[in-house]
Scaffold this active site. Structure first.
Site, PDB file in Angstrom:
ATOM      1  N   ASP A  56       0.979  -1.080   0.364  1.00  0.00           N
ATOM      2  CA  ASP A  56      -0.024   0.013  -0.068  1.00  0.00           C
ATOM      3  C   ASP A  56       0.693   1.109   0.191  1.00  0.00           C
ATOM      4  O   ASP A  56       0.983   2.133  -0.535  1.00  0.00           O
ATOM      5  CB  ASP A  56      -0.796  -0.050   1.378  1.00  0.00           C
ATOM      6  CG  ASP A  56      -1.673   1.101   1.407  1.00  0.00           C
ATOM      7  OD1 ASP A  56      -2.627   1.339  -0.041  1.00  0.00           O
ATOM      8  OD2 ASP A  56      -2.090   2.069   2.165  1.00  0.00           O
ATOM      9  N   LYS A 116       1.393   4.550  -2.769  1.00  0.00           N
ATOM     10  CA  LYS A 116       0.946   5.727  -2.197  1.00  0.00           C
ATOM     11  C   LYS A 116       2.272   6.398  -2.990  1.00  0.00           C
ATOM     12  O   LYS A 116       2.743   7.904  -3.628  1.00  0.00           O
ATOM     13  CB  LYS A 116       1.533   5.697  -0.823  1.00  0.00           C
ATOM     14  CG  LYS A 116      -0.362   5.353  -0.886  1.00  0.00           C
ATOM     15  CD  LYS A 116      -0.541   5.552   0.868  1.00  0.00           C
ATOM     16  CE  LYS A 116      -1.591   4.518   1.228  1.00  0.00           C
ATOM     17  NZ  LYS A 116      -2.213   4.939   3.192  1.00  0.00           N
TER      18      LYS A 116
END
Length: 809
Positions: free
Chosen positions: A672, A676
């Site tokens: 994740d 980002k």
């Protein structure tokens, strides 16, 4: 003196007319139309008779019953009622004899058709005149005189005006005139003034007798800013000039018959349009000048949906005198009216707009007129393009105001609507254009909204994913809707909600207080592809696709949505972190389509990170380096670990508090954070893909294999090792932070030990932080810090992106 072109559709409307007229102090002339729908019924009955269809008798009997019933309901005194019934019986018997003759000879000539339809006004005016005491009935056939041109009856004003002035002397308190019907000047045979002819009759009388006002009582409040059947928030236009009213009428506003305006304009008689059933409404006042109280540049939008565009094109037209003369001469010879003309400055193209019903005949006569030029290749084959609509924006305030056309075409382009042809006269009161008919609703709504004719600016939202983030978003929208409408004149209309199983789409808007129930009870089965098809089929203006899922199939819809001029607001990181090629493609589509592709909440939930980066870059700065803690879950875990709380316990607590995914390995893997960082690096101007990011994992690979239960059973094996590391760092005055870095395009993520004086050291709970080193912020990097996880703050970030599309502050 006042004139009413009253739509006498029923006993109740006749009684309303009586109530309105009896309140007048001056003599009144009431011009009466046929009872509602009677003209069409008479024509249909006559056609049935001409076909030898005995069903005409049923239609005729229904006409008898409806008129008898009306007399019984509006005339209370028995003797008078019986007298009126005898009089209308005579007329109805005459009509019956004519219909029987048509049935026997199986022929319905234009002359006979004109006679048949005249009975509508003759019957209704006979009923109306007997509603008033001492009223006088005038026969319009004696003073409205017509001549025939191209199969149409045209008023002979010189003869008509002379007869009117001669006949209308010493009037009673109420005079009644049947509208619509007239007679031929030469033969004396019955003729008529066509659709809306009763209003025209009233205007002719008003002009000839120089009255002070013409009132037209009908079944609508007046002219509206747009067709209320298409624009829900269309509203009444209280004042118009004659020219504005004429332009709106010519382009489809069916409030009054366009020729009605000219006689009143010629004699400078103001027209007031009122609603018989809503007399308290102010109506629309039409005169030479109208005040622009609201300061809006256009008064209204009108449209003709059944448009065909015929183009005469060819290099053989260039420099040749008389081509347009021949076009219009040919069309005039068969009585075809052209309502819009567009011509290229090079003279090689002339496009004309006609009604669909006239298109085939128009092509035929033009092909005949230019058959030599077509044969020689000087002019291309002439064809009609059908399935089109014409739209006109109207307003005298457009005169000498720069930018109106630019704003119009920008609005249409932003909605993905191509203009096929356009025209604007030198008077600058009308800009007309032709588009595909399937885009008419979208065009009208977009223009109405863009030119502030609507009370509110409207954003139509499709919200996909109604779980934690989507559910919070819908609650926030519901809580703010009223305030946004009152303070910012912004209406957020959620026209669709969907989850993984069902979708519920409605133009009227979802009831946000009961969206779950509506989705369950009214929703239809859904899939990403079905959802896309239904949204595109709605073809709704100012629409925004809001993705609150983490679904790759939903993310794959973005390209089609953007290509169809639907903005995207998404909390879903998949599209922006996929291949750089896909990221760039979506950005380009959004720019080309003039819509927004916003994903602020992909990083930092509701923190203004991406917007700030874009502001820096757009102002000329360059981002050199990024350092960030971007996982609220991992930051919560490393802030929670202590001598009393082991690593495995902290992971469990993150899940229980809702900070982590149901399977926390998705957070622990660092994937994740990589997504980002890729998104931020791309927004900073660097071409980065996920595989370019160097990763140092702090959880061994074996824990990501097997089932989730196996993970929970074995993760405590790492507790002792992490506790030793934690104690060592504590003694050194340091803390663990999972840090993402980008330095001139080189990216890495991994666990780092930060010292007490580092900005990341005191980062609390699940907060995020980012440090941006730029050419301007070099020695002292810019820092953004705050909540970086949680459904409510993520939803708030999505909400902020939605608001930014409306450009309000």
């Amino acid at each position: 003196m006042k004139f009413g072109g009253s739509s006498v559709g029923s006993a109740s409307s006749i009684l309303k007319v009586k109530e309105i007229v009896q309140g007048e102090q001056e003599p009144v002339i009431v011009v009466v139309s046929a009872m509602g729908g009677v003209t069409d019924r008479l024509l249909n009955t006559a056609r049935l008779a001409s076909l030898g269809d005995c069903a005409y008798e049923n239609e005729y009997n229904q006409l008898i019953l409806s008129h008898v019933e009306t007399v019984e309901n509006v005339i209370q005194e028995t003797n008078k009622r019986n007298e009126v019934l005898k009089e209308i019986t005579v007329l109805l018997e005459e009509l019956g004899n004519i219909l029987r003759g048509v049935f026997l000879v199986r022929d319905l000539s234009q002359k006979t058709s004109d006679i048949v339809v005249s009975y509508g006004e003759r019957l209704s005016s006979l009923i109306v005149v007997n509603v008033f005491p001492d009223a006088k009935l005038f026969d319009a056939r004696k003073f409205i005189k017509t001549i025939k041109q191209f199969k149409k009856h045209i008023v002979d004003f010189d003869t008509t005006n002379a007869l009117l002035k001669e006949m209308f002397v010493d009037l009673p308190s109420v005079s009644v005139v049947p509208g619509f019907i007239a007679s031929d000047k030469k033969t004396g045979e019955i003729s008529n003034l066509g659709r809306g002819g009763s209003d025209y009759t009233a205007s002719i009388l008003a002009s000839a007798l120089t009255t002070n006002k013409l009132e037209i009582w009908t079944d609508v409040d007046g002219f509206m800013t747009a067709d209320p059947r298409i624009i829900n928030n269309a509203y009444l236009i209280e004042e118009l000039t004659y020219l504005e009213a004429m332009e709106l009428s010519n382009f489809g506003a069916k409030v009054i018959y366009p020729p009605t305006i000219f006689p009143a304009y010629h004699s400078n008689i103001p027209i007031l349009i009122k609603n018989t059933f809503n007399p308290s409404s102010p109506g629309t006042f039409i005169s030479r000048k109208s005040e622009n109280r609201n300061g809006k540049l256009i008064k209204g939008i009108s449209s003709i949906h059944d448009t065909s565009l015929i183009t005469v094109q060819g290099l053989g037209m260039v420099g040749v005198i008389g081509v347009n003369y021949r076009i219009f001469k040919a069309l005039t010879s068969v009585g075809i009216s052209v309502f819009m003309v567009a011509q290229a400055s090079s003279e090689n193209t002339t496009s004309i707009a006609v009604k669909d019903e006239d298109a085939d005949l128009a092509v035929e006569v033009l092909q005949s007129e230019f058959k030599l030029e077509v044969a020689q290749g000087e002019i291309h084959d002439i064809k009609a393009s059908k399935g089109l609509a014409t739209v006109a924006i109207v307003g005298e305030n457009m005169k000498h105001t720069p930018g109106i056309a630019g704003k119009l075409f920008e609005t249409l382009g932003r909605s993905g609507i191509s203009v096929i042809a356009c025209a604007q006269g030198a008077s600058e009161t009308n800009i007309s254009f032709v588009i595909k008919a399937k885009y008419l609703r979208k065009a009208l709504n977009s223009i109405h909204d863009s030119f502030f004719l609507s009370e509110y600016q409207v954003l139509n939202l499709f919200v996909v994913g109604v779980g934690t983030v989507g559910g919070n978003l819908l609650e926030q929208i519901h809580g703010q809707q009223k305030k946004l409408m009152e303070k910012n004149r912004l209406k957020l209309n959620v026209v669709g909600v969907a989850n993984s199983r069902k979708m519920f789409l409605t133009r009227e808007g979802v009831d946000l207080s009961a969206y779950k129930n509506e989705l369950d009870t009214k929703g239809q089965d859904s899939s990403p592809e079905l959802l896309k098809e239904e949204i595109l089929k709605m073809n709704i203006f100012n629409s925004v696709f809001v993705d609150c899922t983490a679904n790759a199939e939903i993310a794959s819809l973005y390209g089609d949505m953007l290509s169809n001029n639907i903005s995207i607001v998404t909390a879903n990181k998949i599209a922006a972190s996929e291949s750089f090629e896909n990221y760039s493609r979506l950005k380009k589509i959004a720019r080309r389509s003039g819509v927004k592709y916003l994903f602020e909440t992909n990083v930092g939930a509701g923190l203004p990170i991406i917007n700030t980066m874009n502001a820096l870059i757009n102002s000329g700065d360059k981002i050199l380096k990024l350092q960030a803690v971007l996982s609220g879950t991992l930051n919560y875990i490393f802030n929670t670990i202590s001598k009393d709380i082991k690593l495995s316990q902290a992971i469990r607590m993150a899940k229980d508090c809702g900070f982590s995914e149901p399977d926390p390995r998705l957070d622990l893997s660092g994937m994740d954070v990589i997504r980002k960082l890729v998104i931020l690096s791309r927004e900073a101007g660097y071409e980065v893909n996920r595989e370019d990011v160097k990763q140092e994992s702090f959880i061994p690979a074996k824990y990501f294999e097997g089932s989730l239960d196996e993970f929970w059973d074995t993760i405590s094996e790492l507790d002792t090792e992490f506790e030793e590391k934690r104690k060592s760092l504590e003694q050194e005055g340091k803390k663990f932070r999972y840090v993402a870095e980008m330095d001139n395009g080189k990216c890495s993520v991994g666990l780092q030990a930060v010292e007490r004086n580092h900005p990341f050291f005191e980062l609390e709970g699940s907060n995020n932080i980012i440090m941006m080193t730029t050419e301007l912020y070099n020695e002292s990097p810019m820092i953004i810090k705050g909540y970086g996880a949680g459904a409510a703050v993520t939803a708030a970030g999505v909400f902020a992106d939605i608001i930014s599309i409306a450009n309000i502050r």
